[in-house]
Design a protein around this motif. Structure first.
Motif, PDB file in Angstrom:
ATOM      1  N   THR A 324       1.926   4.401  -2.575  1.00 40.59           N
ATOM      2  CA  THR A 324       1.266   4.384  -1.462  1.00 40.59           C
ATOM      3  C   THR A 324      -0.118   3.751  -1.251  1.00 40.59           C
ATOM      4  O   THR A 324      -0.411   3.030  -0.295  1.00 40.59           O
ATOM      5  N   PHE A 325      -0.792   4.119  -2.367  1.00 37.64           N
ATOM      6  CA  PHE A 325      -2.426   3.727  -2.331  1.00 37.64           C
ATOM      7  C   PHE A 325      -2.497   2.491  -2.875  1.00 37.64           C
ATOM      8  O   PHE A 325      -3.821   2.052  -2.738  1.00 37.64           O
ATOM      9  N   GLY A 326      -1.519   1.948  -3.399  1.00 40.01           N
ATOM     10  CA  GLY A 326      -1.770   0.398  -3.902  1.00 40.01           C
ATOM     11  C   GLY A 326      -2.491   0.334  -5.142  1.00 40.01           C
ATOM     12  O   GLY A 326      -2.934   1.340  -5.744  1.00 40.01           O
ATOM     13  N   THR A 327      -3.037  -0.755  -5.471  1.00 36.18           N
ATOM     14  CA  THR A 327      -3.708  -1.073  -6.522  1.00 36.18           C
ATOM     15  C   THR A 327      -5.282  -0.624  -6.422  1.00 36.18           C
ATOM     16  O   THR A 327      -5.982  -0.051  -7.452  1.00 36.18           O
ATOM     17  N   VAL A 328      -5.892  -0.459  -5.012  1.00 31.80           N
ATOM     18  CA  VAL A 328      -7.136   0.093  -4.926  1.00 31.80           C
ATOM     19  C   VAL A 328      -7.164   1.425  -4.984  1.00 31.80           C
ATOM     20  O   VAL A 328      -8.393   1.844  -4.877  1.00 31.80           O
ATOM     21  N   ARG A 329      -5.960   2.282  -5.152  1.00 30.75           N
ATOM     22  CA  ARG A 329      -5.975   3.731  -5.025  1.00 30.75           C
ATOM     23  C   ARG A 329      -6.765   4.133  -3.800  1.00 30.75           C
ATOM     24  O   ARG A 329      -7.333   5.383  -3.766  1.00 30.75           O
ATOM     25  N   SER A 330      -6.433   3.523  -2.950  1.00 30.21           N
ATOM     26  CA  SER A 330      -7.180   4.109  -1.261  1.00 30.21           C
ATOM     27  C   SER A 330      -6.322   3.403  -0.220  1.00 30.21           C
ATOM     28  O   SER A 330      -5.639   2.390  -0.150  1.00 30.21           O
ATOM     29  N   LEU A 331      -5.941   4.404   0.794  1.00 26.49           N
ATOM     30  CA  LEU A 331      -5.174   4.121   2.037  1.00 26.49           C
ATOM     31  C   LEU A 331      -5.990   4.034   3.240  1.00 26.49           C
ATOM     32  O   LEU A 331      -6.609   5.089   3.514  1.00 26.49           O
ATOM     33  N   ASN A 332      -6.115   2.915   3.831  1.00 19.58           N
ATOM     34  CA  ASN A 332      -6.786   2.851   5.087  1.00 19.58           C
ATOM     35  C   ASN A 332      -6.033   2.035   6.073  1.00 19.58           C
ATOM     36  O   ASN A 332      -5.742   0.944   6.198  1.00 19.58           O
ATOM     37  N   LEU A 333      -5.346   2.856   6.797  1.00 23.29           N
ATOM     38  CA  LEU A 333      -4.326   2.415   7.837  1.00 23.29           C
ATOM     39  C   LEU A 333      -4.921   1.530   8.785  1.00 23.29           C
ATOM     40  O   LEU A 333      -5.921   2.133   9.449  1.00 23.29           O
ATOM     41  N   LEU A 334      -4.364   0.434   9.302  1.00 25.59           N
ATOM     42  CA  LEU A 334      -5.163  -0.565  10.401  1.00 25.59           C
ATOM     43  C   LEU A 334      -4.033  -0.554  11.445  1.00 25.59           C
ATOM     44  O   LEU A 334      -3.057  -1.146  11.222  1.00 25.59           O
TER      45      LEU A 334
END
Length: 575
Positions: A324-334
């Protein structure tokens, strides 16, 4: 021997702790965030945290081990023999016609209602002590709850958990509509979470962002629930919810685009390690083909749930999965809006209230209830708690629907006692389809003692919101299995019928002016009196006590004046 001790002592301690935890019951923690884009461009975010504990506070032996369930609330339940506790702190008013129905309603200010166990002998004493304890836990003014703003409803506020009996002698309800919600209330609320605000969805709860919104509400609900359909196993449920509505214009963005970082100034990096489930739901029911807004990053997980009598579709983000967090290991829903068109589904039930009349002697309270269903009528239960200083004329109570009298099928009225208890009015009214029902009652304003006025009496006195409870017809079949796995935001109110769902609606609080004395008059009198004393007595005193040393061209005249003053004072004359 030392080696054996070093090996077996940790094993023994581990087995002992496992046994202790098993004896005290299993714990489970879940967290959810529901985001609903509104057609006005605003956005509604609802946090849901649930802690389940398989234990029994009602037994005689005390619970001594706490793992996920907060110890402060567990001790409160055990000490005061609480069966259910519901408390909310709200800043702002929920605009039903613009935002639709909330997942969990709450009135402006503070609200507290508690069900005590039947073993409590003095409910009023336990209620008074409980409000003082909760006031310290949540850093709120709940200690101002007393007999003058506490009522004992006879039909409203049924238990939401396991119902053994409904003796309303053990129910207490009170509101503080003037309570201001701020950071000192949010901080202890976050400390009740197993992970606090260090991990999981709670890292988004940044006070400077939450309180810069159009609506903010935080609640705590404690109740016993069933673990299985036969209710052979019970647990205590702690439900913490936080609802916030971010306004498009006050946010300073000026454009219809939202993200987790713009809303909360933070992004998500991990779920709470103690949570068995951590999910984010985005309501995409009105956006099947991304016609109105675009969601990024996209997710293939979709879920359907029946919420408030309507089947809704949600995009789901599971925070327990690292993908869920992807490769950047951060989730920022837009959420980026494409079109401003679209109609919001009108709520089937909403209400409003206002004060009519002129002058400071009499007035009239109007409560207006709207049934927007095109062909179904349904009953509603109205509860009104009015302070004692508004003396209701109950013989003037009228209920009209479509210009005709609408006789309530049930009325419970408890008159007030001056400086002891408020008015309590409950009635069951049938709302015709597609109609407006108006309830009016006249009142007379009382004249308070001068010590009973607030520091700002000309601001007015607050009257708590009316509470309307109803079973509203549902367009889809409701799920009556309360133990079935379903999202937290759709499973709070128990549902016993498939054809209807429970709704609780709060009206606006009232601000009423009372006959107010001129509190500036004593100040004016004091100022005038002090001025007269200072000018009159001060001048005479200086004239009688001052020693004159006058050098004049005409010494005889000065000598005569000095001897005249000396003669009055009784001192020897000048030679």
């Amino acid at each position: 021997y030392i080696l054996y001790i070093l090996i077996y002592i940790p094993i023994f301690v581990f087995v002992l702790l496992r046994k202790l935890i098993k004896e005290e019951g299993e714990n489970d923690f879940q967290e959810e965030l529901v985001i609903r884009p509104l057609h006005s461009g605003d956005i509604y975010a609802s946090f849901q945290f649930r802690t389940l504990w398989e234990t029994d506070f009602m037994r005689e032996n005390k619970v001594s081990h706490y793992r996920l369930f907060p110890k402060s609330l567990g001790q409160v339940i055990s000490k005061f023999s609480v069966r259910e506790l519901h408390i909310s702190f709200t800043q702002g008013y929920w605009r039903t016609m613009q935002w639709g129905q909330p997942f969990l309603p709450s009135p402006p200010g503070a609200e507290l209602w508690v069900w005590f166990q039947d073993s409590v002998t003095d409910v009023d004493a336990a209620w008074k002590e409980l409000t003082n304890v909760l006031s310290g836990i949540f850093c709120a003014s709940l200690n101002f709850i007393d007999s003058t703003n506490t009522v004992q409803p006879s039909a409203s506020f049924k238990p939401l958990g396991i119902v053994n009996e409904t003796d309303h002698r053990f129910l207490r309800y009170a509101t503080l509509p003037r309570e201001i919600v701020c950071t000192e209330n949010l901080t202890p609320w976050k400390k009740l979470l197993p992970c606090g605000s260090k991990a999981g969805l709670a890292v988004l709860l940044k006070s400077e962002k939450l309180f810069h919104s159009s609506f903010f509400s935080q609640t705590v609900h404690i109740r016993p629930v069933c673990q299985d359909r036969e209710c052979k196993t019970t647990s205590w449920e702690l439900r913490q919810t936080l609802n916030v509505v971010f306004d498009l214009h006050t946010s300073g963005q000026g454009k219809r685009e939202w993200s987790l970082f713009k809303m909360f100034s933070r992004t998500l990096t991990e779920a709470c390690p103690l949570a068995s489930s951590s999910k984010i739901y985005i309501d995409v029911t009105d956006n099947p083909q991304e016609e109105y807004f675009e969601l990024s990053p996209a997710t293939p997980l979709l879920s359907q749930a029946v919420v408030l009598g309507d089947r809704r579709t949600f995009s789901v983000y599971d925070l327990t999965q690292q993908v869920t967090f992807g490769t950047v290991r951060s989730l920022n829903l837009l959420i980026r809006w494409k079109s401003t068109e679209g109609d919001m589904l009108r709520p089937l039930l909403h209400a409003e209230r206002y004060v009519a009349g002129y002058g400071l002697q009499t007035g009239e309270i109007h409560t207006v209830m709207y049934n927007n269903h095109p062909f179904r009528s349904f009953p509603v239960l109205l509860l009104d708690s009015v302070p004692w200083y508004l003396r209701l004329y109950i013989h003037t109570l009228t209920v009209t629907s479509k210009g005709k009298d609408n006789t309530p099928s049930y009325i419970h009225y408890q008159p007030s006692k001056d400086r002891m208890r408020p008015h309590l009015l409950e009635m069951l009214v049938q709302l015709p389809p597609h109609s407006v029902t108006e309830v009016t009652v006249q009142f007379e304003r009382a004249l308070l003692k001068w010590t009973e006025y607030t520091p700002d009496p000309n601001h007015g006195f607050y009257v708590g919101s009316s509470v309307i409870s109803a079973l509203v017809p549902s367009s889809v079949a409701m799920d009556t299995n309360i133990t079935q796995e379903q999202p937290l935001f759709s499973s709070f109110f128990p549902c016993k019928e498939e054809s209807s769902y429970f709704v609780r609606v709060y009206t606006e609080p009232l601000l009423v002016n009372l006959p107010t004395p001129d509190f500036s008059m004593p100040y004016n009198v004091i100022c005038l009196t002090c001025t007269v004393v200072a000018v009159g007595y001060g001048s005479l005193y200086n004239l009688l006590t001052r020693s004159f040393q006058i050098e004049e061209p005409n010494p005889r005249l000065a000598k005569k004046i000095a001897n005249f003053i000396r003669r009055i004072r009784g001192v020897p004359l000048l030679s």
